[in-house]
Design a protein around this motif. Structure first.
Motif: not given
Length: 171
Positions: A69-72, A149-152
């Motif tokens: 769930t992380d951007e990386a 990229v977007v991690s909500l």
């Protein structure tokens, strides 16, 4: 019985427009994102499963189940999917991330572009005007390797008031 394909197509286009709007807001925090990526780079692509693929003019949407769930981690998956030739020529690859196979729990999204022209085309909206200009398109290609990229989870933490604004926007 009526086909749901046209409705699904228009829903996907509406979601893409909303995602472009959200990514424009995110571009304001682009410097913070670049700093965060530099400090938290992963080296191996997290495990993921392609659940579905939808194609429209200039856009390919891929629904992915991934534990990350992380951007990386999402960035590595997006880069791998783009490298496999999933981006339409001068178009946009939209990757919707979900938690496991439950697509009702959206965890983030990525927009992958292969060219500045693809960014400019995706940034044109009748409703919002020009979202991405030429300078922003150059910056996205140079600093973000053409991948937004977007991690909500991270996004909501960074912008707590935006959640209510989006809810109000959607009605």
């Amino acid at each position: 019985m009526q086909s749901t394909k046209p409705a699904t197509f228009f829903f996907a286009l509406a979601m893409l427009t909303l995602l472009v709007l959200l990514s424009a807001v995110i571009s304001l925090a682009g410097g913070k994102q670049a700093e965060a990526r530099a400090g938290s780079e992963q080296t191996s692509t997290p495990k993921y499963e392609v659940l579905d693929i939808h194609d429209a003019a200039g856009v390919r949407e891929i629904d992915v189940a991934a534990a990350t769930t992380d951007e990386a981690g999402m960035r590595l998956i997006a880069q791998q999917l783009r490298a496999k030739g999933n981006t339409p020529g001068d178009g946009t690859l939209l990757i919707e991330f979900a938690k496991a196979r439950d697509t009702s729990v959206n965890t983030g999204f990525a927009l992958a572009f292969d060219s500045k022209q693809a960014i400019l085309d995706a940034g044109q909206s009748d409703r919002y005007g020009e979202v991405y200009g030429k300078a922003e398109a150059r910056r996205i290609m140079a600093e973000e390797d053409g991948v937004r990229v977007v991690s909500l989870k991270g996004f909501v933490q960074e912008h707590p008031s935006l959640r209510e604004e989006v809810k109000n926007f959607l009605g």
